[in-house]
Motif scaffolding. Sequence first.
Motif, PDB file in Angstrom:
ATOM      1  N   MET A   1     -34.883   6.267  44.123  1.00 50.89           N
ATOM      2  CA  MET A   1     -34.114   6.132  45.358  1.00 50.89           C
ATOM      3  C   MET A   1     -32.733   6.757  45.209  1.00 50.89           C
ATOM      4  SD  MET A   1     -35.052   2.405  46.935  1.00 50.89           S
ATOM      5  CE  MET A   1     -35.614   1.439  45.552  1.00 50.89           C
ATOM      6  N   LEU A   2     -32.087   6.506  44.074  1.00 50.05           N
ATOM      7  CA  LEU A   2     -30.771   7.092  43.826  1.00 50.05           C
ATOM      8  C   LEU A   2     -30.865   8.611  43.714  1.00 50.05           C
ATOM      9  CD1 LEU A   2     -29.189   4.540  41.337  1.00 50.05           C
ATOM     10  CD2 LEU A   2     -28.431   5.034  43.664  1.00 50.05           C
ATOM     11  N   ALA A   3     -31.931   9.096  43.094  1.00 51.62           N
ATOM     12  CA  ALA A   3     -32.097  10.545  42.944  1.00 51.62           C
ATOM     13  C   ALA A   3     -32.201  11.233  44.300  1.00 51.62           C
ATOM     14  CB  ALA A   3     -33.327  10.847  42.090  1.00 51.62           C
ATOM     15  N   VAL A   4     -32.953  10.646  45.216  1.00 51.23           N
ATOM     16  CA  VAL A   4     -33.069  11.215  46.563  1.00 51.23           C
ATOM     17  C   VAL A   4     -31.707  11.219  47.241  1.00 51.23           C
ATOM     18  CG1 VAL A   4     -34.026  10.849  48.876  1.00 51.23           C
ATOM     19  CG2 VAL A   4     -35.506  10.651  46.864  1.00 51.23           C
ATOM     20  N   ASN A   5     -30.994  10.108  47.129  1.00 41.60           N
ATOM     21  CA  ASN A   5     -29.680  10.005  47.758  1.00 41.60           C
ATOM     22  C   ASN A   5     -28.709  11.025  47.188  1.00 41.60           C
ATOM     23  OD1 ASN A   5     -26.766   8.453  47.520  1.00 41.60           O
ATOM     24  ND2 ASN A   5     -27.715   8.397  49.547  1.00 41.60           N
ATOM     25  N   VAL A   6     -28.632  11.103  45.882  1.00 36.73           N
ATOM     26  CA  VAL A   6     -27.682  12.011  45.227  1.00 36.73           C
ATOM     27  C   VAL A   6     -28.052  13.474  45.494  1.00 36.73           C
ATOM     28  CG1 VAL A   6     -26.830  12.772  42.975  1.00 36.73           C
ATOM     29  CG2 VAL A   6     -26.988  10.331  43.488  1.00 36.73           C
ATOM     30  N   ALA A   7     -29.330  13.798  45.422  1.00 38.42           N
ATOM     31  CA  ALA A   7     -29.758  15.179  45.639  1.00 38.42           C
ATOM     32  C   ALA A   7     -29.466  15.636  47.063  1.00 38.42           C
ATOM     33  CB  ALA A   7     -31.245  15.325  45.335  1.00 38.42           C
ATOM     34  N   THR A   8     -29.748  14.792  48.040  1.00 35.52           N
ATOM     35  CA  THR A   8     -29.511  15.192  49.426  1.00 35.52           C
ATOM     36  C   THR A   8     -28.020  15.229  49.758  1.00 35.52           C
ATOM     37  OG1 THR A   8     -29.952  12.925  50.162  1.00 35.52           O
ATOM     38  CG2 THR A   8     -31.780  14.502  50.290  1.00 35.52           C
ATOM     39  N   ALA A   9     -27.243  14.309  49.177  1.00 33.57           N
ATOM     40  CA  ALA A   9     -25.788  14.338  49.399  1.00 33.57           C
ATOM     41  C   ALA A   9     -25.181  15.604  48.797  1.00 33.57           C
ATOM     42  CB  ALA A   9     -25.131  13.099  48.799  1.00 33.57           C
ATOM     43  N   THR A  10     -25.616  15.956  47.605  1.00 36.45           N
ATOM     44  CA  THR A  10     -25.109  17.163  46.952  1.00 36.45           C
ATOM     45  C   THR A  10     -25.513  18.413  47.726  1.00 36.45           C
ATOM     46  OG1 THR A  10     -25.158  16.079  44.800  1.00 36.45           O
ATOM     47  CG2 THR A  10     -25.106  18.490  44.804  1.00 36.45           C
ATOM     48  N   ALA A  11     -26.773  18.470  48.139  1.00 38.03           N
ATOM     49  CA  ALA A  11     -27.231  19.619  48.927  1.00 38.03           C
ATOM     50  C   ALA A  11     -26.418  19.736  50.211  1.00 38.03           C
ATOM     51  CB  ALA A  11     -28.721  19.479  49.244  1.00 38.03           C
ATOM     52  N   GLY A  12     -26.172  18.615  50.864  1.00 41.93           N
ATOM     53  CA  GLY A  12     -25.375  18.627  52.088  1.00 41.93           C
ATOM     54  C   GLY A  12     -23.962  19.125  51.851  1.00 41.93           C
ATOM     55  N   ASP A  13     -23.330  18.620  50.809  1.00 46.81           N
ATOM     56  CA  ASP A  13     -21.958  19.047  50.501  1.00 46.81           C
ATOM     57  C   ASP A  13     -21.886  20.545  50.220  1.00 46.81           C
ATOM     58  OD1 ASP A  13     -20.917  16.485  50.778  1.00 46.81           O
ATOM     59  OD2 ASP A  13     -21.050  16.025  48.629  1.00 46.81           O
TER      60      ASP A  13
ATOM     61  N   PHE B   1     -29.377   7.944  55.373  1.00 52.51           N
ATOM     62  CA  PHE B   1     -30.485   7.013  55.600  1.00 52.51           C
ATOM     63  C   PHE B   1     -31.162   6.596  54.298  1.00 52.51           C
ATOM     64  CE2 PHE B   1     -30.025   8.742  59.915  1.00 52.51           C
ATOM     65  CZ  PHE B   1     -29.814   7.540  60.576  1.00 52.51           C
ATOM     66  N   SER B   2     -31.167   7.482  53.309  1.00 49.47           N
ATOM     67  CA  SER B   2     -31.725   7.080  52.012  1.00 49.47           C
ATOM     68  C   SER B   2     -30.814   6.051  51.343  1.00 49.47           C
ATOM     69  CB  SER B   2     -31.955   8.286  51.103  1.00 49.47           C
ATOM     70  OG  SER B   2     -30.749   8.802  50.602  1.00 49.47           O
ATOM     71  N   LEU B   3     -29.504   6.165  51.567  1.00 53.14           N
ATOM     72  CA  LEU B   3     -28.584   5.162  51.038  1.00 53.14           C
ATOM     73  C   LEU B   3     -28.835   3.812  51.704  1.00 53.14           C
ATOM     74  CD1 LEU B   3     -26.169   4.423  49.225  1.00 53.14           C
ATOM     75  CD2 LEU B   3     -24.688   5.097  51.122  1.00 53.14           C
ATOM     76  N   LEU B   4     -29.028   3.807  53.016  1.00 52.62           N
ATOM     77  CA  LEU B   4     -29.339   2.561  53.718  1.00 52.62           C
ATOM     78  C   LEU B   4     -30.621   1.939  53.179  1.00 52.62           C
ATOM     79  CD1 LEU B   4     -28.519   3.436  57.440  1.00 52.62           C
ATOM     80  CD2 LEU B   4     -27.101   2.218  55.780  1.00 52.62           C
ATOM     81  N   PHE B   5     -31.633   2.772  52.966  1.00 53.45           N
ATOM     82  CA  PHE B   5     -32.906   2.293  52.420  1.00 53.45           C
ATOM     83  C   PHE B   5     -32.705   1.695  51.035  1.00 53.45           C
ATOM     84  CE2 PHE B   5     -36.788   2.947  49.966  1.00 53.45           C
ATOM     85  CZ  PHE B   5     -37.721   2.294  50.761  1.00 53.45           C
ATOM     86  N   THR B   6     -31.954   2.394  50.195  1.00 51.44           N
ATOM     87  CA  THR B   6     -31.704   1.913  48.838  1.00 51.44           C
ATOM     88  C   THR B   6     -30.928   0.603  48.859  1.00 51.44           C
ATOM     89  OG1 THR B   6     -31.680   4.202  48.070  1.00 51.44           O
ATOM     90  CG2 THR B   6     -30.784   2.554  46.568  1.00 51.44           C
ATOM     91  N   LEU B   7     -29.944   0.508  49.738  1.00 46.30           N
ATOM     92  CA  LEU B   7     -29.165  -0.725  49.836  1.00 46.30           C
ATOM     93  C   LEU B   7     -30.000  -1.901  50.321  1.00 46.30           C
ATOM     94  CD1 LEU B   7     -25.816   0.650  51.276  1.00 46.30           C
ATOM     95  CD2 LEU B   7     -26.174  -0.357  49.002  1.00 46.30           C
ATOM     96  N   SER B   8     -31.069  -1.624  51.042  1.00 48.76           N
ATOM     97  CA  SER B   8     -31.934  -2.716  51.490  1.00 48.76           C
ATOM     98  C   SER B   8     -32.873  -3.190  50.386  1.00 48.76           C
ATOM     99  CB  SER B   8     -32.739  -2.292  52.722  1.00 48.76           C
ATOM    100  OG  SER B   8     -33.734  -1.364  52.370  1.00 48.76           O
ATOM    101  N   HIS B   9     -32.908  -2.463  49.267  1.00 47.67           N
ATOM    102  CA  HIS B   9     -33.804  -2.825  48.170  1.00 47.67           C
ATOM    103  C   HIS B   9     -33.086  -3.148  46.855  1.00 47.67           C
ATOM    104  CE1 HIS B   9     -36.656  -0.871  50.903  1.00 47.67           C
ATOM    105  NE2 HIS B   9     -37.541  -1.660  50.335  1.00 47.67           N
ATOM    106  N   ALA B  10     -31.788  -2.910  46.790  1.00 47.47           N
ATOM    107  CA  ALA B  10     -31.056  -3.147  45.545  1.00 47.47           C
ATOM    108  C   ALA B  10     -29.634  -3.609  45.872  1.00 47.47           C
ATOM    109  CB  ALA B  10     -31.032  -1.884  44.693  1.00 47.47           C
ATOM    110  N   ASP B  11     -28.975  -4.149  44.885  1.00 44.38           N
ATOM    111  CA  ASP B  11     -27.632  -4.700  45.064  1.00 44.38           C
ATOM    112  C   ASP B  11     -26.599  -3.605  45.329  1.00 44.38           C
ATOM    113  OD1 ASP B  11     -28.559  -7.267  44.581  1.00 44.38           O
ATOM    114  OD2 ASP B  11     -28.153  -7.148  42.425  1.00 44.38           O
ATOM    115  N   VAL B  12     -25.735  -3.850  46.292  1.00 45.47           N
ATOM    116  CA  VAL B  12     -24.686  -2.903  46.636  1.00 45.47           C
ATOM    117  C   VAL B  12     -23.736  -2.675  45.459  1.00 45.47           C
ATOM    118  CG1 VAL B  12     -23.083  -4.582  47.645  1.00 45.47           C
ATOM    119  CG2 VAL B  12     -23.047  -2.224  48.435  1.00 45.47           C
ATOM    120  N   SER B  13     -23.535  -3.698  44.640  1.00 48.95           N
ATOM    121  CA  SER B  13     -22.631  -3.573  43.491  1.00 48.95           C
ATOM    122  C   SER B  13     -23.155  -2.591  42.448  1.00 48.95           C
ATOM    123  CB  SER B  13     -22.396  -4.945  42.847  1.00 48.95           C
ATOM    124  OG  SER B  13     -23.615  -5.475  42.354  1.00 48.95           O
ATOM    125  N   LEU B  14     -24.422  -2.255  42.522  1.00 48.94           N
ATOM    126  CA  LEU B  14     -25.009  -1.256  41.639  1.00 48.94           C
ATOM    127  C   LEU B  14     -25.186   0.078  42.372  1.00 48.94           C
ATOM    128  CD1 LEU B  14     -26.441  -0.345  39.031  1.00 48.94           C
ATOM    129  CD2 LEU B  14     -28.544  -1.308  39.979  1.00 48.94           C
TER     130      LEU B  14
END
Length: 130
Positions: free
Chosen positions: A13-25, A72-85
């Motif tokens: 989940m983090l990999a999808v988020n990081v990859a898409t954020a980096t591609a966007g930037d 949206f991948s960040l929202l999905f990840t936050l719904s499955h894991a702790d925000v502090s992580l």
Amino acid sequence: MTPSVTGLELAAMLAVNVATATAGDILIASAFRQIGDFDVIIARGGLLRAILTVLRNLRFLSGFTAMAISFFSLLFTLSHADVSLVAPAAGSLTFVTNAIAARVFLKERVDRRRWVAAIFVCCGVALLKH
């Protein structure tokens, strides 16, 4: 109740988020380098022309799409894991991947201090899970 996912699922989940954020930037930065000086476009044709110039740029639209997927991948990840992580890991890893991608794709000079910072960021992310 704390959401629970395996380490592998969280990493994916983090990999999808990081990859898409980096591609966007990278795509958005590249688009604005391609478009040129925004002030000059506004001076020549007004704000509407400047907006249309940006909205017609395929790199910008691709970057915008990647950023939306990242959000949206960040929202999905936050719904499955702790925000502090999730929040520190996603933000920190995006910093690292942006430095690498800026060097590779945009040919930016990334100085030694930024590489050292990236190493420390990686160490910090590794400590988050333990």
